[in-house]
Write an enzyme that holds these catalytic residues in place. Structure first.
Site, short mmCIF file in Angstrom:
data_model
loop_
_atom_site.label_atom_id
_atom_site.label_comp_id
_atom_site.label_asym_id
_atom_site.label_seq_id
_atom_site.Cartn_x
_atom_site.Cartn_y
_atom_site.Cartn_z
N HIS A 173 0.87 -1.18 0.00
CA HIS A 173 0.00 0.00 0.00
C HIS A 173 0.91 1.23 0.00
CE1 HIS A 173 -3.76 -1.91 2.14
NE2 HIS A 173 -4.07 -1.64 0.88
N CYS A 269 -2.28 2.66 9.17
CA CYS A 269 -3.32 1.70 8.74
C CYS A 269 -4.51 1.71 9.68
CB CYS A 269 -2.76 0.29 8.69
SG CYS A 269 -1.42 0.07 7.53
#
Ligand code: ARG
Length: 283
Positions: A173, A269
């Protein structure tokens, strides 16, 4: 050169407690289902992060965790909110796909009008792959979010979206490889080797003064950090980032999210930023 201290601005975050966190499948190289997770410790570490945000004066909203969605603690992936408008997520793996509806529901129940909430056409994993600076939205692709989601985000938010190609599976990511430090001044830190040569050249052009992370700090997931413009909450093992951050006028705050690291995530996150309207009068 040592900068004068920077100024923090109050933020509003959406988080989801790791009540049902476990590692039962593997969709990134950090996840090893044979390694046990200490759930009470994961909860305590997450609560520390939540409490730290509140102590810094930020607002933390909470999303209800669902049994059967062990990765839901990684709330950054559930949507992207810019200028009070919400682009929902569409997950790349079926294991996480039901999280998207839970996020959309939360926004609808929390005062975001339907017209400002978009259910996406293309795969995007929210702020896992979208990072907002003053001038642009940086958008990762290569492992999760589809390049088509970049155009969708640009059209929806009306901000220029810069696509960046991720090439190292450990940094699957964008928010594992790049962190926006000052979103009013386009200041970022990143790990160049996580990006294709072309994307590296783009980053050098856009952010010539960026803080460049070492392999070691990136591998401690040090770039999975959250900044309020002054305080930078980051995985505590990324010790090589502390001094360079201080030299730039930031205040690094090391957090231990070791249990959640087993799922392949850390500070960022766990934190979705709710930007723009919809922000209540500040508490
Ligand atoms: N296990 C999760 C996944 O692979 C971790 C997500 C981490 N979140 C993030 N914003 N990078 O999807």
């Amino acid at each position: 050169m040592r900068h004068t201290p920077r100024e923090a601005s109050p933020r509003r975050y959406l988080m989801c407690p790791p009540t049902h966190f476990k590692v039962t499948y593997s969709i990134n190289p950090w996840m090893d289902p044979t390694k046990p997770v200490d759930l009470p410790l994961a909860l305590a570490q997450w609560e520390d992060l939540r409490d730290r945000y509140r102590a810094l004066g930020h607002t933390v909203e909470l999303l209800d965790p669902s049994p059967g969605l062990p990765d839901m603690v990684f709330a950054a992936n559930g949507a992207t909110v810019v200028d009070g408008r919400v682009l929902g997520a569409k997950f790349a793996y079926p294991e996480r796909s039901a999280e998207a509806a839970a996020h959309l529901d939360w926004f609808r129940r929390n005062g975001y009008p339907d017209a400002d909430v978009r259910e996406p056409d293309h795969v995007n994993e929210g702020e896992g792959d979208f990072a907002v600076t003053a001038s642009w939205i940086l958008a990762g692709r290569g492992f999760r979010s589809s390049p088509l989601s970049h155009d969708e985000a640009q059209e929806f938010f009306g901000r220029p979206v810069i696509g960046l190609e991720l090439v190292d599976p450990r940094y699957y990511h964008l928010d594992t490889a790049l962190c926006v430090l000052d979103d009013a001044r386009d200041d970022v830190m990143y790990f160049p080797d996580a990006f294709s040569p072309g994307s590296r050249a783009v980053l050098e052009r856009l952010f010539p003064g960026a803080l460049i992370a070492t392999d070691q700090d990136a591998a401690a997931l040090g770039l999975n950090a959250v900044s309020d413009g002054r305080h930078v909450l980051l995985p505590q093992a990324a010790v090589g980032l502390y001094d360079p951050l201080r030299e730039r006028g930031y205040e690094p705050i090391g957090m231990d999210l070791g249990e959640l690291l087993k799922g392949g995530g850390s500070v960022k996150c766990c934190t979705q930023e709710l930007r723009g309207q919809g922000r209540p009068a500040h508490r």
